[in-house]
Design a protein around this motif. Structure first.
Motif, mmCIF file in Angstrom:
data_model
loop_
_atom_site.group_PDB
_atom_site.id
_atom_site.type_symbol
_atom_site.label_atom_id
_atom_site.label_comp_id
_atom_site.label_asym_id
_atom_site.label_seq_id
_atom_site.Cartn_x
_atom_site.Cartn_y
_atom_site.Cartn_z
ATOM 1 N N ASN A 89 18.336 -17.163 67.592
ATOM 2 C CA ASN A 89 17.591 -15.625 67.811
ATOM 3 C C ASN A 89 17.403 -15.108 66.253
ATOM 4 O O ASN A 89 18.512 -15.051 65.674
ATOM 5 C CB ASN A 89 18.360 -14.846 68.694
ATOM 6 C CG ASN A 89 18.518 -15.180 70.247
ATOM 7 O OD1 ASN A 89 19.761 -15.427 70.401
ATOM 8 N ND2 ASN A 89 17.166 -15.377 70.908
ATOM 9 N N ILE A 90 16.075 -14.764 66.284
ATOM 10 C CA ILE A 90 15.600 -13.979 64.826
ATOM 11 C C ILE A 90 14.998 -12.956 65.351
ATOM 12 O O ILE A 90 13.767 -13.007 65.580
ATOM 13 C CB ILE A 90 15.116 -15.144 63.675
ATOM 14 C CG1 ILE A 90 15.918 -16.369 63.801
ATOM 15 C CG2 ILE A 90 14.601 -14.280 62.551
ATOM 16 C CD1 ILE A 90 15.124 -17.333 62.834
ATOM 17 N N ARG A 91 15.524 -11.812 64.951
ATOM 18 C CA ARG A 91 14.749 -10.694 65.185
ATOM 19 C C ARG A 91 14.590 -9.714 64.218
ATOM 20 O O ARG A 91 15.195 -9.309 63.210
ATOM 21 C CB ARG A 91 15.793 -9.504 66.170
ATOM 22 C CG ARG A 91 16.382 -10.236 67.702
ATOM 23 C CD ARG A 91 16.964 -9.544 68.340
ATOM 24 N NE ARG A 91 17.321 -10.037 69.615
ATOM 25 C CZ ARG A 91 18.536 -10.471 69.912
ATOM 26 N NH1 ARG A 91 19.469 -10.090 68.954
ATOM 27 N NH2 ARG A 91 18.973 -10.907 70.868
ATOM 28 N N VAL A 92 12.980 -9.330 64.163
ATOM 29 C CA VAL A 92 12.645 -8.827 63.000
ATOM 30 C C VAL A 92 12.280 -7.217 63.474
ATOM 31 O O VAL A 92 11.354 -6.999 64.431
ATOM 32 C CB VAL A 92 11.180 -9.213 62.783
ATOM 33 C CG1 VAL A 92 10.630 -8.455 61.455
ATOM 34 C CG2 VAL A 92 11.559 -10.620 61.964
ATOM 35 N N ASN A 93 12.997 -6.130 63.022
ATOM 36 C CA ASN A 93 13.072 -4.958 63.494
ATOM 37 C C ASN A 93 13.388 -4.587 64.717
ATOM 38 O O ASN A 93 12.879 -3.913 65.628
ATOM 39 C CB ASN A 93 11.645 -4.197 62.940
ATOM 40 C CG ASN A 93 11.521 -3.929 61.706
ATOM 41 O OD1 ASN A 93 12.377 -4.154 60.927
ATOM 42 N ND2 ASN A 93 10.219 -3.724 61.156
ATOM 43 N N GLY A 94 14.227 -5.745 65.181
ATOM 44 C CA GLY A 94 14.659 -5.635 66.744
ATOM 45 C C GLY A 94 13.718 -6.433 67.724
ATOM 46 O O GLY A 94 14.103 -6.616 68.732
ATOM 47 N N ARG A 95 12.724 -7.030 67.106
ATOM 48 C CA ARG A 95 11.776 -7.783 67.776
ATOM 49 C C ARG A 95 11.782 -9.305 67.672
ATOM 50 O O ARG A 95 11.906 -9.565 66.375
ATOM 51 C CB ARG A 95 10.332 -7.352 67.930
ATOM 52 C CG ARG A 95 9.353 -7.912 68.572
ATOM 53 C CD ARG A 95 8.050 -7.455 68.400
ATOM 54 N NE ARG A 95 6.919 -8.068 68.912
ATOM 55 C CZ ARG A 95 5.524 -7.842 68.948
ATOM 56 N NH1 ARG A 95 5.250 -6.925 68.107
ATOM 57 N NH2 ARG A 95 4.580 -8.423 69.589
ATOM 58 N N GLU A 96 11.961 -10.075 68.659
ATOM 59 C CA GLU A 96 12.065 -11.639 68.389
ATOM 60 C C GLU A 96 10.852 -12.165 67.424
ATOM 61 O O GLU A 96 9.676 -11.917 67.873
ATOM 62 C CB GLU A 96 11.837 -12.532 69.594
ATOM 63 C CG GLU A 96 12.563 -13.783 69.426
ATOM 64 C CD GLU A 96 14.143 -14.015 69.311
ATOM 65 O OE1 GLU A 96 14.437 -14.992 68.513
ATOM 66 O OE2 GLU A 96 14.887 -13.030 69.528
#
Length: 602
Positions: A89-96
C-alpha cells in the motif's frame, strides 16, 4: 524497527512503528511489519519515493510518479525473497497512489506512507529446469520444499543456459516456462523448458569499424584474439580472446559478441569492436632512502609501433643521488614486445640496455642486447626465455677486468595476488634461472633467484593484513672472478634488510676487501593495519644472510632490521614511508634509516 531518513531536517519523529522523513515539504512514512532490519533496508533502498524525497527537489508530479513506480519495485523485492502473497500500500495524502490518475497529481503532497505486508513465504512444490547437459548442476536451493525465492528461478535458468553454452550450444535459450503460485497453500511451481539449439563451431572473426577505425591491422587483431576457427564454441575461449586483446594495451575498450544467426555450415561468426588507446604514454617515478639517496626514473611508451600492437618502451634511471651507496647509478634501456608471434599466447621481444652501477664494493659498466619469447600459460602463470650477449667492465676488490658472456635467462612468474600495488591476499612466486657462458675465456655457471610472497587479510572489515616474503639466491659453477659483479649477492637496504646500510653485508676476502656472496637468504614480515580509509600503519622486520658458497652451507653472516611505517593511499597507489633501525651489529638500535616510495615494500 523504526528507521528515519533525513535530508534537510534535523530531527526524527517516530510514532506507532512509523519512521518519518521530513524532506522539503513532504513527510515519508515507511513500515514493514515483522520484517528483519536487513529486509526492511532492502525495501527502503529500492524505493524511488524515499530517494526522491531525500533529494528534496522533486515536484508533486515527480513524487506521484515515484509512488506509482514503487508498487512494482516493492513487489520485485518481495518476489525475490519468496513472498508471492505480499501486499503493498502506498498512500499519497491518505489516498492510494494507484487510484490517482497520473495527470491529476495533487498541487501539494504533504505525506506519503508506504506499507509493505510480506505475508507467508512460499516454498517450491515443483522446481524444474530441463533439459540439461550431462554433469550440469542447478543451485542447491532450487529444490522441493526450499524457500521459493524469485531470483532462484532466474539463477537456475541462467545456470542451465550457461551449461549448454559451455558445451558448444551458443544459442541455448528458454523455450517455455510455467510458474504457478498456489496462494491457499503458499506453494510455487516453477517449470522452465530450455531449447539447447544446435552445437556450433567458431566461424570467422568480423572486425566492426566505428567512427574512428583502429590503427591496428585487422590481421593482427585476429591473430592476437586467437579464436580457434572451426573448433567447438566456448564462452571461455571468447573471454580469453577479449582478454588477449586488452592485455596488449593498444585498446581502451574491447567487445566480442556473437552473430545473431548461425551459418548454414554450423559455424557461428563472432564480431569484435575495438577502440584504440592513446598510442603514447610517459611516466615518472621517484624513491628516497637515507642510505641510497634519491632514485629518479621515467619511461616513454608506444603501444602500436608498427601497426601490429607492438609495444616499444624506453626506460631511463638515475640513482644514488646524494646517497651513501658508492656513487651514482645510470641506466638506459629499450624493449619492444610483439604479441601473438608464434601463437595467441606466445609473444617475442628484443631488448638493449646500458647501465652503470657505482656500488659501495664495486663499480660495473655493462651493456646487453638480446631477445626472447614470452608465454602465458594461464591468467596466473607466465614464463619468459631469452638469449643475450653481455659486456661488463668491472672494478672491485678482485681487480679490474672485462667480461663477455652469453646469457640464457629463464623466468617463470606465478601471481595470485588480488592487486599488485597493494595486495591483501594471494601468493606470488617469481623464479629466474640464468645459465651463463664466458665468451672471451673459459668459464660457465648459473644464477638462481626466487622471490616468494604471501598475503592474508583478517576481519570482516579486512583492515588487518599480514604480509610475508622469502628470497633465495645462488650462483654456482664459475669462479668468482668470472661472474658479473651484480650477479653476486649483497644484503642491506630497501630491497633486502631495511635499517641496515645499503649492501653492507657481503663476503670478506682474506686480503681485506669485500665482494658479493654466492648465496643469499632473506625474510621479511609486515603487519599492516588500516587506521582510516586512506591511512595505514605498518610494523615490519627483515633479516638477511649472505654466504660464501653456492648453497649457503659454508661461512656466512646474518643481519637484521626492524621499524615502523605508514601508507597513504592515492589513486596511483599507496605512498610508502618507512623508518627502520638495525637490530644487530655495531649500530644496533642507533642508526635510523628512512625509505619513501610508491607501493608497498613488497
Amino acid at each position: 524497527m523504526k528507521t528515519a531518513y533525513l535530508t534537510r531536517a534535523a530531527c526524527v519523529a517516530a510514532f506507532l512503528g512509523w519512521a518519518t522523513l521530513p524532506a522539503a515539504a513532504v513527510t515519508v512514512g515507511f513500515a514493514a511489519p515483522g520484517a528483519s532490519d536487513r529486509f526492511e533496508q532492502t525495501l527502503q533502498d529500492a524505493s524511488l519515493v524515499i530517494s526522491t524525497a531525500r533529494e528534496g527537489d522533486g515536484t508533486a508530479q515527480d513524487l506521484l510518479a515515484a509512488a506509482r513506480a514503487d508498487y512494482a519495485r516493492m513487489v520485485g523485492v518481495l518476489y525475490a525473497e519468496g513472498y508471492f502473497g505480499g501486499v503493498v500500500n502506498i498512500r499519497v495524502n491518505g489516498r492510494e497512489a494507484a487510484e490517482i490518475p497520473p495527470l491529476d497529481a495533487p498541487d501539494e503532497i504533504e505525506r506519503i506512507d508506504i506499507i509493505v505486508t510480506r505475508g507467508t513465504p512460499f516454498r517450491f512444490e515443483r522446481a524444474s529446469v530441463a533439459p540439461l547437459p550431462r554433469g550440469a548442476e542447478l543451485p542447491e536451493d532450487f529444490a522441493l520444499r526450499k524457500r521459493a525465492k524469485g531470483d532462484l528461478i532466474t539463477r537456475a535458468t541462467r545456470t542451465g543456459i550457461d551449461a549448454w553454452r559451455d558445451v558448444g550450444h551458443a544459442k541455448a535459450g528458454v523455450a517455455g516456462q510455467t510458474i504457478i503460485a498456489d496462494h491457499a497453500r503458499n506453494r510455487l511451481s516453477a517449470e522452465v523448458t530450455l531449447d539447447p539449439g544446435p552445437r556450433l563451431r567458431f566461424g570467422k572473426l568480423v572486425i566492426e569499424q566505428g567512427e574512428t577505425p583502429s590503427s591496428v591491422r585487422k590481421g593482427r587483431i585476429r591473430a592476437i584474439a586467437g579464436l580457434p576457427r572451426g573448433e567447438t564454441f566456448s564462452p571461455e575461449e571468447v573471454e580469453d580472446a577479449a582478454n588477449r586483446l586488452r592485455r596488449t594495451g593498444a585498446f581502451s575498450s574491447v567487445t566480442i559478441s556473437e552473430a545473431e544467426t548461425p551459418n548454414p555450415d554450423g559455424t557461428l561468426d563472432m564480431q569484435t569492436r575495438v577502440t584504440d588507446a592513446k598510442p603514447r604514454r610517459i611516466g615518472v617515478g621517484a624513491e628516497l632512502s637515507s642510505p641510497e639517496g634519491i632514485t629518479l626514473s621515467g619511461f616513454w611508451l608506444h603501444r602500436n609501433l608498427l601497426g601490429g600492437a607492438e609495444r616499444l618502451r624506453l626506460d631511463a634511471m638515475i640513482g644514488g643521488i646524494a646517497g651513501d651507496s658508492g656513487g651514482e647509478d645510470f641506466r638506459l634501456g629499450a624493449r619492444i614486445d610483439r604479441p601473438a608471434t608464434f601463437s595467441p599466447e606466445t609473444g617475442a621481444f628484443l631488448l638493449a640496455d646500458i647501465e652503470q652501477n657505482d656500488e659501495p664494493d664495486y663499480r660495473e659498466r655493462k651493456a646487453e642486447i638480446g631477445g626472447g619469447l614470452t608465454h602465458r600459460f594461464s591468467d596466473e602463470l607466465t614464463a619468459e626465455a631469452g638469449l643475450r650477449y653481455r659486456y661488463s667492465d668491472i672494478d672491485d676488490d678482485l681487480g679490474n677486468r672485462e667480461l663477455q658472456h652469453l646469457l640464457l635467462p629463464l623466468r617463470a612468474t606465478w601471481d595470485r595476488r588480488d592487486e599488485p600495488l597493494n595486495p591483501k591476499s594471494g601468493l606470488y612466486l617469481d623464479v629466474t634461472v640464468t645459465p651463463f657462458l664466458r665468451l672471451d675465456e673459459s668459464g660457465a655457471g648459473s644464477r638462481v633467484y626466487a622471490d616468494l610472497r604471501d598475503y592474508v587479510t583478517f576481519g570482516e572489515s579486512e583492515r588487518l593484513t599480514l604480509a610475508g616474503r622469502a628470497q633465495v639466491g645462488s650462483v654456482a659453477g664459475a669462479a668468482r672472478e668470472d661472474v658479473p659483479a651484480d650477479f653476486l649477492f649483497y644484503s642491506g637496504g630497501a630491497g633486502t634488510v631495511r635499517g641496515q646500510d645499503y649492501q653492507s653485508l657481503g663476503v670478506d676476502l682474506a686480503s681485506g676487501g669485500t665482494v658479493g656472496g654466492r648465496s643469499f637468504i632473506g625474510f621479511s614480515g609486515e603487519v599492516r593495519g588500516m587506521i582510516t580509509d586512506t591511512l595505514q600503519a605498518v610494523a615490519f622486520a627483515d633479516t638477511g644472510f649472505v654466504g660464501q658458497d653456492a648453497f649457503g652451507t659454508g661461512s656466512g653472516e646474518w643481519h637484521s632490521g626492524a621499524g615502523l611505517g605508514a601508507r597513504y593511499f592515492t589513486p596511483v597507489g599507496p605512498i610508502r614511508f618507512d623508518v627502520a633501525v638495525p637490530v644487530d651489529g655495531e649500530d644496533a638500535g642507533g642508526q635510523l634509516e628512512i625509505y619513501i616510495g610508491i607501493g608497498q615494500a613488497f
